[in-house]
Structure formats: structure tokens, C-alpha cells
Motif scaffolding. Structure first.
Motif, PDB file in Angstrom:
ATOM      1  N   ALA A  26     -38.366  22.034  42.453  1.00 38.10           N
ATOM      2  CA  ALA A  26     -38.757  22.093  41.041  1.00 38.10           C
ATOM      3  C   ALA A  26     -39.422  20.797  40.599  1.00 38.10           C
ATOM      4  CB  ALA A  26     -37.529  22.376  40.172  1.00 38.10           C
ATOM      5  N   ALA A  27     -38.956  19.658  41.098  1.00 40.07           N
ATOM      6  CA  ALA A  27     -39.579  18.378  40.755  1.00 40.07           C
ATOM      7  C   ALA A  27     -41.010  18.328  41.275  1.00 40.07           C
ATOM      8  CB  ALA A  27     -38.759  17.220  41.328  1.00 40.07           C
ATOM      9  N   ASP A  28     -41.209  18.777  42.513  1.00 46.31           N
ATOM     10  CA  ASP A  28     -42.570  18.833  43.068  1.00 46.31           C
ATOM     11  C   ASP A  28     -43.458  19.737  42.223  1.00 46.31           C
ATOM     12  OD1 ASP A  28     -41.836  17.159  45.131  1.00 46.31           O
ATOM     13  OD2 ASP A  28     -41.453  18.785  46.556  1.00 46.31           O
ATOM     14  N   GLU A  29     -42.895  20.879  41.793  1.00 48.77           N
ATOM     15  CA  GLU A  29     -43.668  21.842  41.008  1.00 48.77           C
ATOM     16  C   GLU A  29     -44.001  21.282  39.627  1.00 48.77           C
ATOM     17  OE1 GLU A  29     -45.634  25.532  40.421  1.00 48.77           O
ATOM     18  OE2 GLU A  29     -44.828  24.566  42.219  1.00 48.77           O
ATOM     19  N   ALA A  30     -43.052  20.594  38.997  1.00 53.09           N
ATOM     20  CA  ALA A  30     -43.314  19.992  37.685  1.00 53.09           C
ATOM     21  C   ALA A  30     -44.408  18.945  37.782  1.00 53.09           C
ATOM     22  CB  ALA A  30     -42.027  19.378  37.131  1.00 53.09           C
ATOM     23  N   LEU A  31     -44.380  18.141  38.857  1.00 49.72           N
ATOM     24  CA  LEU A  31     -45.414  17.131  39.053  1.00 49.72           C
ATOM     25  C   LEU A  31     -46.768  17.802  39.276  1.00 49.72           C
ATOM     26  CD1 LEU A  31     -45.635  13.998  39.327  1.00 49.72           C
ATOM     27  CD2 LEU A  31     -45.626  14.357  41.796  1.00 49.72           C
ATOM     28  N   LEU A  32     -46.778  18.878  40.057  1.00 51.64           N
ATOM     29  CA  LEU A  32     -48.010  19.608  40.341  1.00 51.64           C
ATOM     30  C   LEU A  32     -48.612  20.186  39.065  1.00 51.64           C
ATOM     31  CD1 LEU A  32     -49.762  20.548  42.781  1.00 51.64           C
ATOM     32  CD2 LEU A  32     -48.398  22.642  42.802  1.00 51.64           C
ATOM     33  N   ARG A  33     -47.747  20.654  38.165  1.00 53.29           N
ATOM     34  CA  ARG A  33     -48.204  21.259  36.913  1.00 53.29           C
ATOM     35  C   ARG A  33     -48.453  20.225  35.820  1.00 53.29           C
ATOM     36  NH1 ARG A  33     -46.344  26.797  35.754  1.00 53.29           N
ATOM     37  NH2 ARG A  33     -45.981  27.859  37.731  1.00 53.29           N
ATOM     38  N   GLY A  34     -47.946  19.001  36.005  1.00 56.38           N
ATOM     39  CA  GLY A  34     -48.086  17.987  34.984  1.00 56.38           C
ATOM     40  C   GLY A  34     -47.229  18.245  33.763  1.00 56.38           C
TER      41      GLY A  34
END
Length: 290
Positions: A26-34
């Protein structure tokens, strides 16, 4: 309690290994989405069934321990992703109810972990994951304890006839990751005898062509909106769940739609195919509600 309307990825956290894998995904995904990463951790003294006289002395320390655990996980994510905004929140109600509440507040994605293999070699979702998948108002991703087979693998989407909901989500995820999109459609033939299928080649070719044409109509708008996404279409005779699970072996993400025709509070009202894919897929599975 966080009331910020900022767009976020919400993830449920407990002390299990699969929850930690889901947190990192989820952290990777949040970073990817900004966007913001919001971590929800449910705590309660009710499970211990202690006499009332003991509770006042223990509640504060138990709540502090829960907060320290969650804040420690949040700090780990901040160190891993400098610049990522992380907002921890203690869930005072049940885990499913709390996560669904958090998902209704500016959330673009809700993430939970999925358990590993049990002794009978089948996958278990867990009650929280089942509740989230069955009732989430936003796309929900269930992450297996193994994570993703290949973070740079394709996004796989299973598309049933007339089901447009998961398509745009899958295209956006493929574009965001810079990976191809694999679209899976299957069909079945009436069986004269259980376990035996004999399809005349001409009939099979015609049915496959018809299914492909209908599928291309569903894909047209998203193809136009995401022209940079490489699309591979797979249409075949067989079970949908089998084809999707096989395609998940090298996928970064699997996307399915939730068929909520008869939603019930204590069941998993998402349809047979999504249910089986959630249990057996080798990659994280996104359930997109209608």
C-alpha cells in the motif's frame, strides 16, 4: 480520528505477517499515485472479557500499546519513502466497519492482507479481508503474503460479458505502472455429459469471434483514453477463474469486478469467479465494485 478529505490509499494493519506485506504494498501504491497513506489499526479490550474492575487500569495502557505499534509501522513507511505523507488512525469499532468508514472519506483504494496456505493447500481470506472485499464502496486490493510475483509484470483483468466496471481501473493501473494489460475472457459450452466437452471447431471459432467482438466494444473507450497501454486480449473456451489464476502467475496486479446482485451482511456477495480468484491468485487482486 482523521477527517481530512485528501485522496488516500487506506490499509488495514494488524500484527500478522500478511498485514505487513499489505502495508508495504500500500505504501508503494500511495507513492505511485502521489496520495496520502492512511493506516487503520483496530483495537479493543472486549475480546479479553475482563471484569469491569480491571478495565479502567488496562484500557489506557492497551490503547497506548496499539498506538505505539501503529506509529512504529507508520514511521517505517516514512523512512522507506521520504516525502510520503502517512496518517495512522486507531479504529475504535470493529476492523471491517472501521476500514469501510475510512474508505468512505476521500479514499481511492482500500488494501488488506490475505492469508497464506492452510494445511489443506487452499487459501484463506480471513474475516476482515472477506468483509472488506464484500462491502467496500471503493476498489479494494487483497495482497497475498508472498506479495506480487513480479512488480513489473502485466496487469491482468477478467472481463465478463457486459461488465465494464473493472476495465477503466485496469487500464489506469497498467498506465500508472508502465506495464502491458492482459484482458481475459472465457466462455463455456453446454455439456452433454458431466466433465466432457466436445465443441465443433466451426462453433468454437464463431463463439470466440462473437465474444471477442463484444469484448472489444467494452474496451474501446478505455483504449482511446489510454492509447499508450499495450493490450493483449485472450479469449478462450474454459473456466474464467482458472484462466485468470493462470494469468496471475507473472502479474503485478489482477483486477476483477464484484457481482453484487444479492448483497448480504454475513456473506461474500461478489460472485463465484471473483471469490475463487481472491483465494487462489498468485498476485494482489483488486475487486472493483459495480
Amino acid at each position: 480520528m482523521n477527517s481530512s478529505p485528501t485522496e488516500a490509499v487506506v490499509v488495514g494493519l494488524d500484527t500478522s505477517e500478511n498485514a505487513r506485506v499489505a502495508l508495504e504494498w500500500a505504501a508503494d501504491e500511495a507513492l505511485l499515485r502521489g496520495v496520502v497513506l492512511r493506516i487503520g489499526h483496530a483495537w479493543s479490550m472486549q475480546a479479553y472479557r475482563l471484569p469491569e474492575a480491571y478495565k479502567p487500569d488496562m484500557v489506557d495502557s492497551a490503547r497506548k500499546a496499539a498506538w505505539d505499534f501503529m506509529e512504529g509501522a507508520a514511521e517505517d513507511m516514512r523512512k522507506r519513502h521520504p516525502g510520503l505523507q502517512v496518517e495512522p488512525e486507531l479504529i475504535e469499532e470493529g476492523a471491517v466497519e472501521g476500514l469501510l468508514r475510512m474508505a468512505s472519506n476521500g479514499t481511492s483504494l482500500l488494501v488488506t492482507g490475505r492469508r497464506g496456505l492452510n494445511p489443506f493447500m487452499t487459501f484463506l481470506l480471513g474475516s476482515v479481508s472477506e468483509g472488506v472485499a464484500g462491502h467496500t464502496p471503493v476498489p479494494a486490493v487483497l495482497v497475498p503474503v508472498e506479495g506480487a510475483p513480479d512488480p513489473n509484470g502485466p496487469v491482468v483483468v477478467g472481463v465478463a460479458p457486459g461488465e465494464a466496471e473493472p476495465i477503466e481501473f485496469a487500464f489506469a493501473e497498467a498506465e500508472r505502472r508502465g506495464v502491458p494489460l492482459k484482458v481475459v475472457r472465457t466462455w463455456m459450452y453446454p455439456q452433454a455429459f458431466p466433465g466432457f466437452i466436445s465443441v465443433p471447431p466451426q462453433d468454437q471459432a464463431q463463439r470466440t469471434a462473437d465474444e471477442t467482438a463484444e469484448l472489444e466494444e467494452l474496451l474501446a473507450a478505455s483504449r482511446s483514453a489510454h492509447p499508450g497501454v499495450q493490450v493483449n486480449v485472450q479469449v478462450e473456451l474454459g473456466l474464467a477463474e482458472e484462466a485468470i489464476v493462470n494469468a496471475s502467475k507473472d502479474a503485478a496486479l489482477v483486477v476483477v469486478g464484484a457481482h453484487r446482485k444479492h448483497a448480504q451482511r454475513f456473506s461474500l456477495p461478489i460472485g463465484r469467479v471473483p471469490h475463487r480468484v481472491l483465494h487462489l491468485a498468485h498476485a494482489p487482486v483488486a475487486v472493483v465494485p459495480h
